[in-house]
Design a protein around this motif. Sequence first.
Motif, mmCIF file in Angstrom:
data_model
loop_
_atom_site.group_PDB
_atom_site.id
_atom_site.type_symbol
_atom_site.label_atom_id
_atom_site.label_comp_id
_atom_site.label_asym_id
_atom_site.label_seq_id
_atom_site.Cartn_x
_atom_site.Cartn_y
_atom_site.Cartn_z
ATOM 1 N N PRO A 43 106.340 73.869 66.676
ATOM 2 C CA PRO A 43 105.943 74.509 65.451
ATOM 3 C C PRO A 43 104.665 73.884 64.756
ATOM 4 C CG PRO A 43 108.046 74.783 65.372
ATOM 5 C CD PRO A 43 107.968 73.853 66.540
ATOM 6 N N GLY A 44 104.921 72.250 64.788
ATOM 7 C CA GLY A 44 103.557 71.913 64.298
ATOM 8 C C GLY A 44 103.622 70.322 64.497
ATOM 9 N N ALA A 45 102.501 69.913 64.682
ATOM 10 C CA ALA A 45 102.418 68.272 64.876
ATOM 11 C C ALA A 45 102.983 67.714 63.286
ATOM 12 C CB ALA A 45 100.920 67.894 65.042
ATOM 13 N N PHE A 46 103.339 66.576 63.414
ATOM 14 C CA PHE A 46 103.977 65.899 62.198
ATOM 15 C C PHE A 46 105.145 66.473 61.344
ATOM 16 C CE2 PHE A 46 99.357 63.949 63.093
ATOM 17 C CZ PHE A 46 99.779 62.683 63.031
ATOM 18 N N THR A 47 105.681 67.402 62.073
ATOM 19 C CA THR A 47 106.650 68.028 61.344
ATOM 20 C C THR A 47 107.824 67.232 61.816
ATOM 21 O OG1 THR A 47 106.872 69.764 63.010
ATOM 22 C CG2 THR A 47 105.967 70.408 61.149
ATOM 23 N N PRO A 48 108.912 67.172 61.108
ATOM 24 C CA PRO A 48 110.034 66.343 61.179
ATOM 25 C C PRO A 48 110.774 66.524 62.611
ATOM 26 C CG PRO A 48 110.193 67.290 58.953
ATOM 27 C CD PRO A 48 108.958 68.114 59.737
ATOM 28 N N THR A 49 111.297 67.651 62.921
ATOM 29 C CA THR A 49 112.000 67.705 64.226
ATOM 30 C C THR A 49 111.034 67.546 65.305
ATOM 31 O OG1 THR A 49 113.680 69.191 63.377
ATOM 32 C CG2 THR A 49 113.406 69.333 65.670
ATOM 33 N N CYS A 50 109.880 67.888 65.221
ATOM 34 C CA CYS A 50 108.805 67.685 66.444
ATOM 35 C C CYS A 50 108.409 66.169 66.702
ATOM 36 C CB CYS A 50 107.646 68.609 66.127
ATOM 37 S SG CYS A 50 107.732 70.236 65.917
ATOM 38 N N MET A 114 105.014 82.571 65.791
ATOM 39 C CA MET A 114 106.110 83.045 64.712
ATOM 40 C C MET A 114 105.288 82.981 63.535
ATOM 41 S SD MET A 114 108.242 79.589 63.980
ATOM 42 C CE MET A 114 107.591 78.459 62.914
ATOM 43 N N ASP A 115 105.902 83.563 62.353
ATOM 44 C CA ASP A 115 105.221 83.534 61.063
ATOM 45 C C ASP A 115 106.031 82.507 60.333
ATOM 46 O OD1 ASP A 115 104.320 83.866 58.626
ATOM 47 O OD2 ASP A 115 105.034 85.966 58.444
ATOM 48 N N GLY A 116 105.388 81.420 59.939
ATOM 49 C CA GLY A 116 105.845 80.259 59.247
ATOM 50 C C GLY A 116 105.457 80.173 57.835
ATOM 51 N N SER A 117 104.892 81.602 57.361
ATOM 52 C CA SER A 117 104.435 81.419 56.017
ATOM 53 C C SER A 117 105.288 81.197 55.192
ATOM 54 C CB SER A 117 103.772 83.022 55.760
ATOM 55 O OG SER A 117 102.916 83.338 56.634
ATOM 56 N N ALA A 118 106.539 81.330 55.025
ATOM 57 C CA ALA A 118 107.513 81.106 54.281
ATOM 58 C C ALA A 118 107.760 79.557 53.720
ATOM 59 C CB ALA A 118 109.026 81.762 54.666
ATOM 60 N N TYR A 119 107.383 78.884 54.806
ATOM 61 C CA TYR A 119 107.211 77.413 54.853
ATOM 62 C C TYR A 119 106.088 76.934 54.589
ATOM 63 C CZ TYR A 119 111.613 78.588 57.103
ATOM 64 O OH TYR A 119 112.725 79.236 57.262
ATOM 65 N N GLY A 120 104.794 77.762 54.201
ATOM 66 C CA GLY A 120 103.553 77.236 54.118
ATOM 67 C C GLY A 120 102.862 76.994 55.360
ATOM 68 N N MET A 121 103.225 77.533 56.582
ATOM 69 C CA MET A 121 102.499 77.081 57.746
ATOM 70 C C MET A 121 101.756 78.028 58.468
ATOM 71 S SD MET A 121 105.833 75.008 59.160
ATOM 72 C CE MET A 121 105.030 74.206 60.572
ATOM 73 N N GLY A 122 101.873 79.463 57.969
ATOM 74 C CA GLY A 122 101.138 80.530 58.442
ATOM 75 C C GLY A 122 101.614 80.763 60.096
ATOM 76 N N MET A 123 100.933 81.171 60.720
ATOM 77 C CA MET A 123 101.296 81.550 61.948
ATOM 78 C C MET A 123 101.215 80.340 62.960
ATOM 79 S SD MET A 123 100.773 82.370 65.641
ATOM 80 C CE MET A 123 98.926 81.879 65.937
ATOM 81 N N ARG A 124 102.490 80.188 63.622
ATOM 82 C CA ARG A 124 102.837 79.070 64.424
ATOM 83 C C ARG A 124 103.280 79.407 65.831
ATOM 84 N NH1 ARG A 124 101.508 73.624 62.109
ATOM 85 N NH2 ARG A 124 100.619 74.301 60.298
ATOM 86 N N SER A 125 103.563 78.355 66.560
ATOM 87 C CA SER A 125 104.512 78.647 67.901
ATOM 88 C C SER A 125 105.918 78.402 67.667
ATOM 89 C CB SER A 125 103.891 77.645 69.077
ATOM 90 O OG SER A 125 104.561 77.751 69.967
#
Length: 162
Positions: A43-50, A114-125
């Motif tokens: 879902p994103g670089a620098f995000t916790p699980t990733c 996926m739509d990550g808008s609820a987490y302030g991320m917009g469209m992500r993988s």
Amino acid sequence: MTIQIGQALPDLEIAVIDGEANIQRVSTASLFTGRNVVLFGVPGAFTPTCSERHLPGYVKHFDAFKARGVEVYCMAVNDAYVMKAWSISQHVPAGFKLLADGNGAFTKSLGLEMDGSAYGMGMRSRRFALYAENGIVKELHIESPGELRVTTAEAMLEVAPR
């Protein structure tokens, strides 16, 4: 529609960061044609699980994939400069590629957005991993939201050729 086993990966231009943190734009066909590749999306670089579990597992097992003749690529819907900084911070080895899908075009063409808008991320993988031979998907694993099980390096080593 989500890409399926047996289908060819789409051919688009994407930014690639190699383990030496160089950025270049290439076609995805040139990345996958004639190669055995594990591609995993986060879902994103620098995000916790990733950053704490997903990418580090592949860095740890990179030599095991290499010994099997399998290249490893990590993709996120982030710009190339973020992916470059993440590559450096995660000590990604030479030969391990990070794909910066800045506008999400490759992710959308795979049907794995996926739509990550609820987490302030917009469209992500979505979190996924696939194994492809010569650009053809042979294995595809997609995580349920909030999980990291079927897309780990260990899980993909189970399906990669020996």
